[in-house]
Write a protein that holds these residues in place. Structure first.
Motif, short mmCIF file in Angstrom:
data_model
loop_
_atom_site.label_atom_id
_atom_site.label_comp_id
_atom_site.label_asym_id
_atom_site.label_seq_id
_atom_site.Cartn_x
_atom_site.Cartn_y
_atom_site.Cartn_z
N ILE A 72 0.90 -1.48 0.20
CA ILE A 72 0.09 -0.05 0.06
C ILE A 72 0.23 0.83 0.34
O ILE A 72 0.50 2.51 -0.84
CB ILE A 72 -0.74 0.50 0.83
N ALA A 73 1.51 0.96 0.83
CA ALA A 73 3.12 2.26 0.91
C ALA A 73 3.19 2.93 -0.14
O ALA A 73 3.87 3.74 -1.11
CB ALA A 73 3.39 2.45 1.94
N MET A 74 4.12 1.30 -1.06
CA MET A 74 4.79 2.03 -2.32
C MET A 74 3.86 2.24 -3.53
O MET A 74 4.02 3.34 -4.38
CB MET A 74 4.47 0.51 -3.20
N LEU A 75 2.51 1.62 -3.34
CA LEU A 75 1.61 2.12 -4.69
C LEU A 75 1.57 3.79 -4.05
O LEU A 75 0.45 3.96 -5.02
CB LEU A 75 0.13 1.53 -4.24
N PHE A 93 0.14 -8.74 -8.24
CA PHE A 93 -0.04 -8.57 -6.40
C PHE A 93 -0.94 -9.44 -5.60
O PHE A 93 -2.07 -10.66 -5.00
CB PHE A 93 0.59 -8.08 -5.20
N LEU A 94 -2.09 -9.03 -6.05
CA LEU A 94 -3.97 -9.21 -5.06
C LEU A 94 -4.68 -10.64 -5.97
O LEU A 94 -4.77 -11.27 -5.14
CB LEU A 94 -5.36 -8.35 -6.00
N SER A 95 -4.07 -10.74 -7.50
CA SER A 95 -3.89 -12.25 -7.75
C SER A 95 -4.15 -12.84 -7.42
O SER A 95 -4.30 -14.12 -7.10
CB SER A 95 -4.33 -11.44 -9.61
N THR A 96 -2.37 -13.14 -6.61
CA THR A 96 -1.31 -13.80 -6.18
C THR A 96 -2.08 -14.47 -5.30
O THR A 96 -2.23 -15.35 -5.12
CB THR A 96 -0.21 -13.53 -6.04
N ILE A 97 -2.71 -13.41 -4.01
CA ILE A 97 -3.63 -13.97 -3.14
C ILE A 97 -5.06 -14.39 -2.51
O ILE A 97 -4.89 -15.23 -2.02
CB ILE A 97 -3.86 -12.51 -2.58
N VAL A 98 -5.76 -14.00 -4.14
CA VAL A 98 -7.07 -14.55 -4.52
C VAL A 98 -6.71 -16.00 -4.52
O VAL A 98 -7.34 -16.63 -4.68
CB VAL A 98 -8.09 -14.04 -5.76
N VAL A 99 -5.73 -15.86 -5.95
CA VAL A 99 -5.41 -17.47 -6.55
C VAL A 99 -5.09 -18.45 -5.55
O VAL A 99 -5.49 -19.50 -5.81
CB VAL A 99 -4.47 -17.25 -7.37
N THR A 100 -4.31 -18.17 -5.07
CA THR A 100 -3.15 -18.87 -3.68
C THR A 100 -5.08 -19.65 -2.44
O THR A 100 -5.25 -21.06 -2.71
CB THR A 100 -2.57 -18.33 -3.10
N HIS A 101 -5.51 -19.13 -2.50
CA HIS A 101 -6.62 -19.42 -0.75
C HIS A 101 -7.79 -19.76 -1.60
O HIS A 101 -8.25 -20.35 -1.09
CB HIS A 101 -6.73 -17.60 -0.80
#
Length: 204
Positions: A72-75, A93-101
């Motif tokens: 978030i800080a980077m964005l 990054f967000l798709s990685t989280i969603v696909v992983t779970h």
């Protein structure tokens, strides 16, 4: 931001997809159980007080408690001229989280139970490793932003990022909370999602 050709990105997507599907198939059917056991036993035999403290600390670098605030800080603080990278980072990054779970709840693989763990066993499923996927996605996307060809600083920075990702991934096996195949799957999920994010920018 590093520039990759569309064809190169598509090749990476195809290879990572095929590898992930093959790994899921072999894992689901138990073909790699002995392979996973051997890896867990090898890491268990390395146990020492120093390594215990090291891996208990380093594993936090793959946690969303650390990576989400950093992301978030980077964005927020990156200048507007990096808007394309911000899109790639957010999508990757967000798709990685969603696909992983999503895969965790689809495959429903139990956590390892061969050896004693050094931490409380996480309550979610084992395959793939979320810590591995998250730190791989984060370090890869940071690499995409800062890498410059033929630069000694870039090569050194790339090596540090790779070392961080590999160490966090190794910590999950050392702590006995993931199989090696979980870690490999986490790596593949991150690569697949990040290159897919890169492809969206190329398409637009």
């Amino acid at each position: 931001m590093i520039q990759l050709s569309r064809s190169c990105i598509i090749v990476f997507i195809m290879v990572s997809s095929a590898s992930l599907i093959s790994l899921m198939y072999c894992t689901y059917n138990g073909y790699l159980t002995h392979f996973d056991y051997t890896a867990l036993r090898a890491f268990y035999q390395l146990k020492s007080v120093i390594l215990n403290h090291f891996f208990l600390t380093i594993t936090w670098l793959g946690s969303l408690w650390i990576l989400l605030p950093l992301s978030i800080a980077m964005l927020i603080f990156l200048p507007y001229r990096f808007k394309n990278f911000k899109i790639v980072f957010a999508v990757g990054f967000l798709s990685t989280i969603v696909v992983t779970h999503t895969l965790k709840n689809s495959v429903e693989r139990p956590r390892p139970s061969f050896f004693d763990t050094l931490i409380d066993m996480p309550l979610d499923f084992s395959f793939p490793s979320a810590h591995t996927a998250q730190i791989t996605a984060f370090t890869f996307l940071v690499w995409v932003l800062f890498f410059r060809e033929s630069s000694l600083k870039s090569i050194l920075f790339s090596s540090i990022l790779l070392l961080i990702a590999m160490t966090v991934a190794s910590s999950r096996i050392y702590l006995q909370v993931h199989f090696l195949t979980d870690v490999l799957a986490g790596f593949l999920v991150a690569i697949l999602c990040c290159f897919t994010a890169l492809l969206t920018i190329k398409s637009n």
